[in-house]
Design a protein around this motif. Structure first.
Motif, PDB file in Angstrom:
ATOM      1  N   MET A 170       0.835  -1.201   0.000  1.00 15.22           N
ATOM      2  CA  MET A 170       0.000   0.000   0.000  1.00 15.22           C
ATOM      3  C   MET A 170       0.880   1.266   0.000  1.00 15.22           C
ATOM      4  O   MET A 170       0.619   2.219  -0.725  1.00 15.22           O
ATOM      5  CB  MET A 170      -0.924   0.008   1.228  1.00 15.22           C
ATOM      6  CG  MET A 170      -2.005  -1.068   1.227  1.00 15.22           C
ATOM      7  SD  MET A 170      -1.339  -2.731   1.597  1.00 15.22           S
ATOM      8  CE  MET A 170      -1.307  -2.748   3.388  1.00 15.22           C
ATOM      9  N   VAL A 173      -2.160   9.492   4.922  1.00 18.40           N
ATOM     10  CA  VAL A 173      -0.898   8.783   4.715  1.00 18.40           C
ATOM     11  C   VAL A 173      -0.298   9.174   3.358  1.00 18.40           C
ATOM     12  O   VAL A 173       0.918   9.393   3.246  1.00 18.40           O
ATOM     13  CB  VAL A 173      -1.096   7.253   4.823  1.00 18.40           C
ATOM     14  CG1 VAL A 173       0.209   6.517   4.538  1.00 18.40           C
ATOM     15  CG2 VAL A 173      -1.619   6.875   6.204  1.00 18.40           C
ATOM     16  N   TRP A 196      -5.192   1.898   6.305  1.00 21.94           N
ATOM     17  CA  TRP A 196      -5.497   1.850   4.870  1.00 21.94           C
ATOM     18  C   TRP A 196      -6.921   1.370   4.614  1.00 21.94           C
ATOM     19  O   TRP A 196      -7.450   1.527   3.522  1.00 21.94           O
ATOM     20  CB  TRP A 196      -4.492   0.967   4.117  1.00 21.94           C
ATOM     21  CG  TRP A 196      -4.430  -0.449   4.619  1.00 21.94           C
ATOM     22  CD1 TRP A 196      -5.167  -1.504   4.170  1.00 21.94           C
ATOM     23  CD2 TRP A 196      -3.591  -0.961   5.673  1.00 21.94           C
ATOM     24  NE1 TRP A 196      -4.841  -2.646   4.885  1.00 21.94           N
ATOM     25  CE2 TRP A 196      -3.882  -2.336   5.806  1.00 21.94           C
ATOM     26  CE3 TRP A 196      -2.626  -0.385   6.508  1.00 21.94           C
ATOM     27  CZ2 TRP A 196      -3.247  -3.155   6.748  1.00 21.94           C
ATOM     28  CZ3 TRP A 196      -1.997  -1.198   7.447  1.00 21.94           C
ATOM     29  CH2 TRP A 196      -2.298  -2.556   7.561  1.00 21.94           C
ATOM     30  N   TYR A 248      -3.652   0.303  -4.534  1.00 27.98           N
ATOM     31  CA  TYR A 248      -4.455   0.599  -3.350  1.00 27.98           C
ATOM     32  C   TYR A 248      -5.931   0.753  -3.701  1.00 27.98           C
ATOM     33  O   TYR A 248      -6.809   0.161  -3.058  1.00 27.98           O
ATOM     34  CB  TYR A 248      -3.957   1.879  -2.652  1.00 27.98           C
ATOM     35  CG  TYR A 248      -4.891   2.299  -1.548  1.00 27.98           C
ATOM     36  CD1 TYR A 248      -4.936   1.580  -0.358  1.00 27.98           C
ATOM     37  CD2 TYR A 248      -5.785   3.353  -1.718  1.00 27.98           C
ATOM     38  CE1 TYR A 248      -5.831   1.918   0.647  1.00 27.98           C
ATOM     39  CE2 TYR A 248      -6.676   3.698  -0.722  1.00 27.98           C
ATOM     40  CZ  TYR A 248      -6.700   2.976   0.455  1.00 27.98           C
ATOM     41  OH  TYR A 248      -7.602   3.305   1.445  1.00 27.98           O
ATOM     42  N   PRO A 252     -10.487   4.814   3.304  1.00 25.23           N
ATOM     43  CA  PRO A 252      -9.916   5.722   2.302  1.00 25.23           C
ATOM     44  C   PRO A 252      -9.730   7.132   2.864  1.00 25.23           C
ATOM     45  O   PRO A 252      -8.786   7.833   2.493  1.00 25.23           O
ATOM     46  CB  PRO A 252     -10.951   5.725   1.173  1.00 25.23           C
ATOM     47  CG  PRO A 252     -11.812   4.542   1.387  1.00 25.23           C
ATOM     48  CD  PRO A 252     -11.748   4.192   2.844  1.00 25.23           C
ATOM     49  N   ALA A 296       2.544   6.269   8.520  1.00 19.46           N
ATOM     50  CA  ALA A 296       1.241   6.228   9.193  1.00 19.46           C
ATOM     51  C   ALA A 296       1.292   6.941  10.548  1.00 19.46           C
ATOM     52  O   ALA A 296       0.255   7.266  11.124  1.00 19.46           O
ATOM     53  CB  ALA A 296       0.764   4.794   9.373  1.00 19.46           C
ATOM     54  N   ALA A 313       1.397   4.182  -2.914  1.00 19.87           N
ATOM     55  CA  ALA A 313       1.284   5.627  -2.664  1.00 19.87           C
ATOM     56  C   ALA A 313       2.525   6.349  -3.203  1.00 19.87           C
ATOM     57  O   ALA A 313       2.418   7.400  -3.841  1.00 19.87           O
ATOM     58  CB  ALA A 313       1.099   5.897  -1.171  1.00 19.87           C
ATOM     59  N   TRP A 326      -6.549   7.027   4.810  1.00 25.09           N
ATOM     60  CA  TRP A 326      -5.403   6.754   3.923  1.00 25.09           C
ATOM     61  C   TRP A 326      -4.954   8.015   3.198  1.00 25.09           C
ATOM     62  O   TRP A 326      -3.777   8.195   2.888  1.00 25.09           O
ATOM     63  CB  TRP A 326      -5.739   5.632   2.937  1.00 25.09           C
ATOM     64  CG  TRP A 326      -4.545   5.190   2.156  1.00 25.09           C
ATOM     65  CD1 TRP A 326      -4.330   5.355   0.823  1.00 25.09           C
ATOM     66  CD2 TRP A 326      -3.377   4.518   2.659  1.00 25.09           C
ATOM     67  NE1 TRP A 326      -3.111   4.834   0.461  1.00 25.09           N
ATOM     68  CE2 TRP A 326      -2.507   4.315   1.587  1.00 25.09           C
ATOM     69  CE3 TRP A 326      -2.995   4.076   3.940  1.00 25.09           C
ATOM     70  CZ2 TRP A 326      -1.264   3.694   1.713  1.00 25.09           C
ATOM     71  CZ3 TRP A 326      -1.760   3.453   4.079  1.00 25.09           C
ATOM     72  CH2 TRP A 326      -0.915   3.274   2.990  1.00 25.09           C
ATOM     73  N   ARG A 327      -5.898   8.927   2.950  1.00 26.17           N
ATOM     74  CA  ARG A 327      -5.560  10.241   2.376  1.00 26.17           C
ATOM     75  C   ARG A 327      -4.408  10.877   3.160  1.00 26.17           C
ATOM     76  O   ARG A 327      -3.485  11.410   2.578  1.00 26.17           O
ATOM     77  CB  ARG A 327      -6.739  11.194   2.553  1.00 26.17           C
ATOM     78  CG  ARG A 327      -7.804  11.117   1.551  1.00 26.17           C
ATOM     79  CD  ARG A 327      -8.807  12.260   1.830  1.00 26.17           C
ATOM     80  NE  ARG A 327      -8.977  13.057   0.628  1.00 26.17           N
ATOM     81  CZ  ARG A 327      -8.325  14.143   0.346  1.00 26.17           C
ATOM     82  NH1 ARG A 327      -7.471  14.643   1.195  1.00 26.17           N
ATOM     83  NH2 ARG A 327      -8.521  14.777  -0.801  1.00 26.17           N
ATOM     84  N   HIS A 367       5.487   1.757   7.622  1.00 31.10           N
ATOM     85  CA  HIS A 367       4.170   2.143   8.092  1.00 31.10           C
ATOM     86  C   HIS A 367       4.231   2.698   9.511  1.00 31.10           C
ATOM     87  O   HIS A 367       3.756   3.775   9.790  1.00 31.10           O
ATOM     88  CB  HIS A 367       3.256   0.907   8.028  1.00 31.10           C
ATOM     89  CG  HIS A 367       1.823   1.191   8.300  1.00 31.10           C
ATOM     90  ND1 HIS A 367       0.960   1.606   7.317  1.00 31.10           N
ATOM     91  CD2 HIS A 367       1.099   1.121   9.436  1.00 31.10           C
ATOM     92  CE1 HIS A 367      -0.244   1.788   7.854  1.00 31.10           C
ATOM     93  NE2 HIS A 367      -0.190   1.500   9.134  1.00 31.10           N
ATOM     94  N   ILE A 385      -9.006   8.620  -4.570  1.00 31.70           N
ATOM     95  CA  ILE A 385      -9.324   8.066  -3.254  1.00 31.70           C
ATOM     96  C   ILE A 385     -10.674   8.622  -2.759  1.00 31.70           C
ATOM     97  O   ILE A 385     -11.468   7.897  -2.170  1.00 31.70           O
ATOM     98  CB  ILE A 385      -8.178   8.349  -2.253  1.00 31.70           C
ATOM     99  CG1 ILE A 385      -6.923   7.583  -2.693  1.00 31.70           C
ATOM    100  CG2 ILE A 385      -8.575   7.965  -0.833  1.00 31.70           C
ATOM    101  CD1 ILE A 385      -5.701   7.834  -1.841  1.00 31.70           C
TER     102      ILE A 385
END
Ligand SMILES: [Zn+2]
Length: 317
Positions: free
Chosen positions: A34, A138, A129, A285, A132, A106, A38, A135-136, A81, A168
């Protein structure tokens, strides 16, 4: 003539090292697929990314190999992470951070947005993750790390990040739409380990994992017994296996329910802690989450598009 080409060659030779230096892609090593994705989305042609953990690899249990170490010593930037996801490599990264540029992406997520967990004292649930929306944050951390490593490419990274963040956002909206179409009493996600907490919080699903937050914890017989009762009482008929975790305890759960005359099927295989095959849509992702959202909503009773959000999922999931 000879003279002219000599000077041209000289000028070319003088310009060469500079050009080559400016255009050599930034070498990035990332732990999970993931994070590697990114870095590829944001870095584009300006980066060369090596992901350490492939499909089906469990990050809770993963230890660096000899070739991982070689790749990391040659990298310009190492992204991991953090939040204790790579539990076996925690010390290794702290040591490496003294010599190399190492960023736990993260850990940039605001702590108030993170879930704590009973069987995981003093730590946060690392599976960010799965939402979503989280995850933005990250992806933005990845953008920051790339920009710091190569400030002259800041504009390119910013433009790429914007495109990816828009994708995303589209994914988050799709998830909201199809997961809300599942009948309310079916909004329960039973999985092999507790990876879907942020997913549940985002979409209003109850999440029951056989194992805890880490796959390294034991799945007790008691836990399986309790889950069987829950499935029977609430007439739930679908459970989900995970691509990076053995389905042994899931089989025990299904057999336990069967012994009580309650029929349970496997709703599908979800990508919990690792993505699909490289080079496929599920190996990105957005594809990974599209797959999970579509499989979950479909198995629990919603009408979902055959091939997911944008028609890209492999047939026959
Ligand atoms: Zn996990």
């Amino acid at each position: 003539m000879i003279r002219r080409s000599f000077f041209a060659a000289l000028a070319f030779a003088a310009a060469m090292p500079l050009t080559a230096w400016a255009e050599a892609p930034l070498k990035v090593v990332a732990t999970t697929g993931m994070i590697a994705d990114a870095a590829r989305q944001v870095g584009g042609d300006q980066v060369e990314v090596k992901g350490l953990m492939g499909p089906g690899v469990d990050p809770h249990a993963y230890r660096q190999t000899r070739s991982d170490i070689v790749a990391m010593t040659r990298a310009d930037l190492i992204l991991w992470h953090g939040l204790y996801l790579e539990a076996q490599m925690e010390e290794f990264f702290h040591d490496l951070g003294r010599k190399r540029t190492v960023v736990a992406v993260a850990e940039g997520v605001e702590k108030s947005k993170l879930r704590a967990h009973d069987d995981y004292a003093d730590k946060y649930d690392p599976h960010v993750w799965m939402s979503p929306v989280l995850w933005r944050d990250v992806v933005v951390e990845v953008q920051k790390a790339l920009t710091e490593a190569r400030p002259e490419e800041a504009d390119i990274f910013a433009a790429n990040a914007q495109v990816h963040l828009a994708e995303i956002d589209q994914l988050a909206a799709y998830g909201k739409q199809v997961l809300a179409a599942v009948p309310e009493n079916n909004r329960v996600l039973v999985t092999a380990h507790d990876a879907f907490g942020y997913f549940g919080a985002e979409y209003g699903y109850e999440v029951l994992g056989i194992q805890g937050i880490s796959t390294q914890s034991e799945a007790g017989l008691n836990r399986i017994g309790t889950l069987v009762d829950t499935l029977v009482d609430r007439k739930l008929t679908a459970v989900f296996v995970e691509s990076s975790v053995s389905d042994r305890s899931m089989r025990a759960l299904i057999e336990g329910a069967d012994a009580k005359g309650h029929d349970i099927g496997i709703g599908g295989e979800l990508y919990s802690d690792a993505m699909g095959e490289p080079g496929t849509y599920e190996g990105t992702y957005v594809g990974m989450l599209d797959h999970n959202i579509t499989v979950i909503a479909g198995a629990l009773g919603a009408d979902v598009p055959d091939r997911g959000m944008s028609g890209k999922l492999s047939a026959g999931f």
